[in-house]
Every structure is written in structure tokens, then in C-alpha cells.
Design a protein around this motif. Structure first.
Motif: not given
Length: 198
Positions: A31, A152, A155-156, A158-160, A162-163, A182
């Protein structure tokens, strides 16, 4: 009073094994994250340290670990900046890379919090959660964090995280120190002094 520092925001996750953090590091690299913005920290796993051994032995063991634990790391972790063993007095030998390594090197004795928790607090983690993460690290879990000023990319990140299969993920850019867990249905504010039943 908030424990959150004024440093660049960070996202932290704690993982059960090295394969998990290797997967996350690979995703972050894909990313466009820089290796210098990513931290990992985990206990060196070859039993190279005992508290009764002299400091010169600890240093020798840490040096030897460069060709064992670090050498065995897959390419994903070897891409990280400064990945190498670090002997922490009273704690043993850990492998560290990125900003968390710099924090540990500047906070070797950790003051009242100890080196591990003190370094995480220095990076912006609330004290309550730093103590939790310290316990996981002592029990051979794996820490991964991303810290930078680009909103930005954060944010990316955090998403990575969190998944992934992280036990929990902490966002220090939330004014309350928001903790994503989780475990289904469990989310709390890490800085609020949450009562965990003990």
C-alpha cells in the motif's frame, strides 16, 4: 487527564504469531508505506537470556541472535528498518525495528514504567494499554505499529490492522485513545480506566 501524546498518531496491534505480522507488513508495503514508519517488537525465541547471566553474555547472545532469529525472518520483516536484537535489562532479548526500537534504545531502563511499557507510552499509547501490551510481549506475542503524520495513510493503516487477526488494535489519534477489540462485541476506551473485572 489524557495519556495521549502530541507525537504523530499511531496505530498498534498485538498478534499471536510472526506469520500474522509478516502478512500485515506485506500488505503495508504493497500500500506504499515506508519501512521506517513501521515498528515490530517481539521476544527473541531461542532462549538466549537468563537474568542470572552477566551483561557481557547478554550482549553476546543478542549479537548471535542476528544470524538466528533475524536470519530466519521471512523477507517481509527483513524489509523493515533496523531489524535486529535488543537486550533489555531485566527483560531479556527482543527483536525490534522502526520507531519502537528507537524508543527502546532511548528508554533502556524505562523509569517507573519499565522499558517496554515506558517506550510504548513514549510513542503515544495510554498507560493502561501499554501495561496490557507489555504482558502480551512477555508471553511471546508480537507487536506491530505504524506511526506517521499522513492522515490518509493512517486511515489506511487502521483499516489494514482492523481487518487482521490482531488481538486488539489501538488508535492513538482518537482523543479518547479508542481501542478496537477483535473479540466480538468488546470495544472500550483504553484511556478511561476500564474495569476489566480484577
Amino acid at each position: 487527564m489524557s495519556d495521549i501524546s502530541e507525537k504523530n498518531p499511531a496505530v498498534f496491534g498485538i498478534f499471536p504469531d510472526r506469520m500474522s505480522i509478516e502478512t500485515v507488513v506485506t500488505g503495508l508495503k504493497r500500500e506504499g508505506f515506508r519501512n521506517s514508519d513501521i515498528s515490530v517488537l517481539f521476544r527473541e525465541n531461542r532462549g538466549t537470556y537468563q537474568q542470572t547471566r552477566p551483561l557481557n553474555f547478554i550482549a553476546s547472545a543478542a549479537a548471535k541472535a542476528t544470524s538466528t532469529t533475524v536470519g530466519a525472518c521471512h523477507g517481509a520483516l527483513r524489509w523493515l528498518a533496523g531489524l535486529s536484537p535488543l537486550a533489555i535489562p531485566g527483560r531479556g532479548t527482543f527483536v525490534a525495528a522502526g520507531p519502537v526500537r528507537a524508543a527502546l534504545e532511548g528508554n533502556a531502563f524505562g523509569g517507573s514504567h519499565g522499558a517496554l511499557a515506558g517506550s510504548l507510552i513514549e510513542m503515544g499509547m495510554p498507560e493502561f494499554q501499554a501495561k496490557r501490551y507489555e504482558g502480551w510481549l512477555e508471553n511471546r506475542w508480537f507487536l506491530l505499529s505504524v506511526q506517521l503524520s499522513d492522515s490518509q495513510l493512517m486511515t489506511k493503516a487502521r483499516r489494514i490492522l482492523a481487518e487482521t487477526l490482531a488481538e486488539d488494535v489501538l488508535f492513538t489519534d482518537d482523543p479518547n485513545g479508542y481501542l478496537f477489540s477483535s473479540n466480538p462485541g468488546v470495544a472500550s476506551v483504553a484511556g478511561s480506566g476500564m474495569n476489566s473485572g480484577h
